[in-house]
Design an enzyme around this catalytic site. Structure first.
Site, short mmCIF file in Angstrom:
data_model
loop_
_atom_site.label_atom_id
_atom_site.label_comp_id
_atom_site.label_asym_id
_atom_site.label_seq_id
_atom_site.Cartn_x
_atom_site.Cartn_y
_atom_site.Cartn_z
CG ASN A 90 46.63 -32.23 8.12
OD1 ASN A 90 46.56 -32.04 9.33
ND2 ASN A 90 46.55 -33.44 7.57
NE ARG A 101 49.35 -35.17 9.55
CZ ARG A 101 50.09 -35.99 10.29
NH1 ARG A 101 51.18 -35.52 10.89
NH2 ARG A 101 49.77 -37.26 10.41
CB THR A 108 46.30 -40.68 5.74
OG1 THR A 108 46.26 -39.26 5.85
CG2 THR A 108 47.75 -41.12 5.61
CG HIS A 166 47.08 -33.92 13.30
ND1 HIS A 166 47.10 -35.28 13.52
CD2 HIS A 166 46.73 -33.76 11.99
CE1 HIS A 166 46.77 -35.91 12.40
NE2 HIS A 166 46.55 -35.00 11.46
#
Length: 319
Positions: free
Chosen positions: A125, A93, A234, A180
Site C-alpha cells: 500500500n 492507506r 490486516t 484500493h
C-alpha cells in the site's frame, strides 16, 4: 523435464507470511522462495513452513529463503514489501505513499535485474500508487504487473451481500471498483445473484429489511479499519485475494477479477492506476473490461481516480 512452477514472495511481514501460509494449501507452486531485506525473517518463515509440510496435503512443496536472484526463474512474484498502516495513523492507506514509493523503487530495481517475465502481483500500500510506480518506471511488459486492487473489497462486498440475502457469497456477482482504499465504490449496476439482477433480489431471496446501499458501501471500506484497530494489522483477506490471483495465472484460468493497472484512456482517464474487471491468465492481464457504468457510478470512478492522482501529483509522479 518440465520446470516446476515457482512463486517468489517479497516481504515476509504480516501480509507476506499470510500469503505463504495460504499459497501452500492452494498449491500455487511447487517451489516457493521467501525474500526479505531482513534475511533472518525470510529464513525463519521458510523454515517454519517447511516444518509444517509433513502435516499438510502438499508435502512435496519446496520452500526456502534467498535473495532477489531467486526472482530469475520465478513464474509469479507477490510483493508485500514495505510498512503497513498502523492503528492510530488515520484511516487512509495513502499516508504510506512517500515511504513505500521509495521501498517499491528499491524492490523493482532489484527484481528487474533478474526478470521482466514473471507475473508480478503488487500488494504493498497505497496499492494504486505503488502499482503505478512499478508499472511505469521499470520497463515491465504491459499486463505482466498489476496490483491486487479491489479484489479484497470485492470479496468483502460479496460476503456482505451473501449474508444479507442468505446465499453463498461465491454465487454473488458484482464488483467494487476504483481505488484500493477509501474511494472504492460498489458498481451496483454489475450486481446479481444466480443470474438475477439487483432489482429482483428482494423478491427472490430471503432478507431482513431493505438493502441499504450506502451502508453497504461504507461497511466494505470501513471493514479494513475495523480489522486493523481490532488486531493491529490486516492480512488474511488480502493474502487470500493475492493467492486467488496467482492461481488464475499459474492455471491460465482467464478469470475475471478487479485488479489495478495504469489506465490508457478508459473512461477518458489516464495518468492513474485503479481497478477494473480484468481477464487474468498465464501472462497476467490479457484484457481489461470497461463496464458500461451509469452516470452516477462513472462519476464515482472519476472521483476515485482524482483521489489517487492527487497523491501521485503530490509525490511528483505525474504533473
Amino acid at each position: 523435464m518440465l520446470k516446476p512452477l515457482k512463486l517468489a514472495i517479497i516481504g515476509l511481514g504480516h501480509v507476506g507470511s499470510a500469503v505463504l501460509a495460504r499459497a501452500i494449501p492452494c498449491q500455487i507452486a511447487s517451489e516457493i522462495a521467501c525474500i526479505d531485506i531482513r534475511k533472518e525473517v525470510a529464513h525463519g518463515e521458510a523454515l517454519d513452513a517447511v516444518h509444517a509440510l509433513p502435516c499438510s496435503y502438499t508435502p512435496s512443496i519446496h520452500v526456502y529463503s534467498g535473495g532477489f536472484e531467486e526472482c530469475r526463474d520465478a513464474d509469479v512474484i507477490i510483493c508485500a514489501a514495505g510498512p503497513s498502516i498502523q492503528p492510530g495513523e488515520g484511516n487512509d492507506r495513502l499516508v504510506l505513499a512517500e515511504k513505500n514509493i521509495a521501498v517499491i523503487r528499491d524492490v523493482m530495481g532489484e527484481v528487474t535485474k533478474y526478470t521482466h517475465e514473471a507475473v508480478f502481483i503488487m500488494i504493498t500500500n497505497p496499492l494504486d500508487i505503488t502499482t503505478y510506480v512499478a508499472a511505469t518506471e521499470f520497463g515491465y511488459p504491459a499486463g505482466r504487473l498489476f496490483g491486487t486492487g479491489t479484489t479484497l473489497e470485492t470479496l468483502r462486498f460479496k460476503s456482505i451481500l451473501g449474508q444479507h440475502y442468505h446465499v453463498d457469497a461465491t454465487d454473488v456477482q458484482g464488483y467494487m471498483l476504483g481505488e484500493h482504499g477509501n474511494s472504492a465504490f460498489p458498481a451496483w449496476s454489475s450486481v446479481g445473484i444466480g443470474g438475477m439482477p439487483l432489482k429482483d433480489l428482494d423478491s427472490l431471496f430471503e432478507h431482513e429489511g431493505a438493502l441499504d446501499k450506502e451502508a453497504v458501501a461504507k461497511n466494505v471500506v470501513n471493514t479494513a479499519y475495523d480489522v486493523l484497530t481490532s488486531k493491529g494489522w490486516t492480512n488474511t483477506g488480502i493474502a487470500m485475494g493475492a493467492c486467488r490471483l496467482a492461481k488464475a495465472v499459474v492455471t491460465d484460468e482467464h478469470a475475471v477479477l478487479p485488479v489495478s493497472m495504469p489506465l490508457n484512456g478508459e473512461y477518458g482517464l489516464q495518468d492513474v492506476a485503479l481497478s477494473l474487471p480484468s481477464i487474468i491468465g498465464k501472462t497476467g492481464v490479457t484484457r481489461r473490461l470497461p463496464l458500461h457504468l451509469p452516470d452516477d457510478e462513472l462519476a464515482l470512478l472519476k472521483k476515485s481516480a482524482a483521489s489517487i492522482q492527487e497523491v501521485l501529483r503530490a509525490n511528483g509522479l505525474i504533473h
